[in-house]
Design a protein around this motif. Sequence first.
Motif, PDB file in Angstrom:
ATOM      1  N   THR A 105       0.845  -1.193   0.000  1.00 48.89           N
ATOM      2  CA  THR A 105       0.000   0.000   0.000  1.00 48.89           C
ATOM      3  C   THR A 105       0.885   1.249   0.000  1.00 48.89           C
ATOM      4  O   THR A 105       2.058   1.204   0.383  1.00 48.89           O
ATOM      5  CB  THR A 105      -0.906   0.049   1.241  1.00 48.89           C
ATOM      6  N   ARG A 106       0.298   2.341  -0.411  1.00 53.25           N
ATOM      7  CA  ARG A 106       1.041   3.612  -0.365  1.00 53.25           C
ATOM      8  C   ARG A 106       1.414   3.952   1.072  1.00 53.25           C
ATOM      9  O   ARG A 106       2.479   4.505   1.326  1.00 53.25           O
ATOM     10  CB  ARG A 106       0.204   4.734  -0.981  1.00 53.25           C
ATOM     11  N   GLN A 107       0.538   3.607   2.010  1.00 52.21           N
ATOM     12  CA  GLN A 107       0.816   3.860   3.421  1.00 52.21           C
ATOM     13  C   GLN A 107       2.058   3.083   3.862  1.00 52.21           C
ATOM     14  O   GLN A 107       2.933   3.632   4.533  1.00 52.21           O
ATOM     15  CB  GLN A 107      -0.388   3.487   4.278  1.00 52.21           C
ATOM     16  N   SER A 108       2.152   1.801   3.498  1.00 51.40           N
ATOM     17  CA  SER A 108       3.332   1.002   3.847  1.00 51.40           C
ATOM     18  C   SER A 108       4.585   1.578   3.210  1.00 51.40           C
ATOM     19  O   SER A 108       5.651   1.624   3.837  1.00 51.40           O
ATOM     20  CB  SER A 108       3.156  -0.443   3.388  1.00 51.40           C
TER      21      SER A 108
END
Length: 155
Positions: free
Chosen positions: A61-64
């Motif tokens: 994910t972009r968050q990761s």
Amino acid sequence: MKPGLLMAQLLNRFIWFDGALQKSLDARGHGGVRRLESMTMIYVHAGIRRPSELARLLGVTRQSMNTALRELEEKGLVYLEPDPEDARCKLVSFAPEGAAMRADALEIVMALEAELEDRLGARAVGELGRLVSMDWGEPPVLRGKKAAEGKKKRA
């Protein structure tokens, strides 16, 4: 090789490379780099600089990806700078402070490739490099047994 195991074998060989890289970096005093971080560094070395593209290529994910990039920034290995083409985006660049670690990592990867040549032979390693560098096309979407059988008949 038993049918259906190619994916597992490819993954095992990647883990062999990454494990050797991680242990070798630890032995040289550069410990504490997680697999996602080392994979990110490899892609940045290859010229991928947008966090969204890194996330897509690494399947996270972009968050990761943003978490991994923040950790790499805190370690002095990368920095994020404004994208001159899109003010909403950032670009990843190598931080000068991480030059020694990057040099060690490149030296280790090259030594691992040489080790593979010693173990498997230059011809086999060259062929492996050629095969994984080929354009495999977009990943297919296979829907059911009949679709797969139809493709076999056409081939």
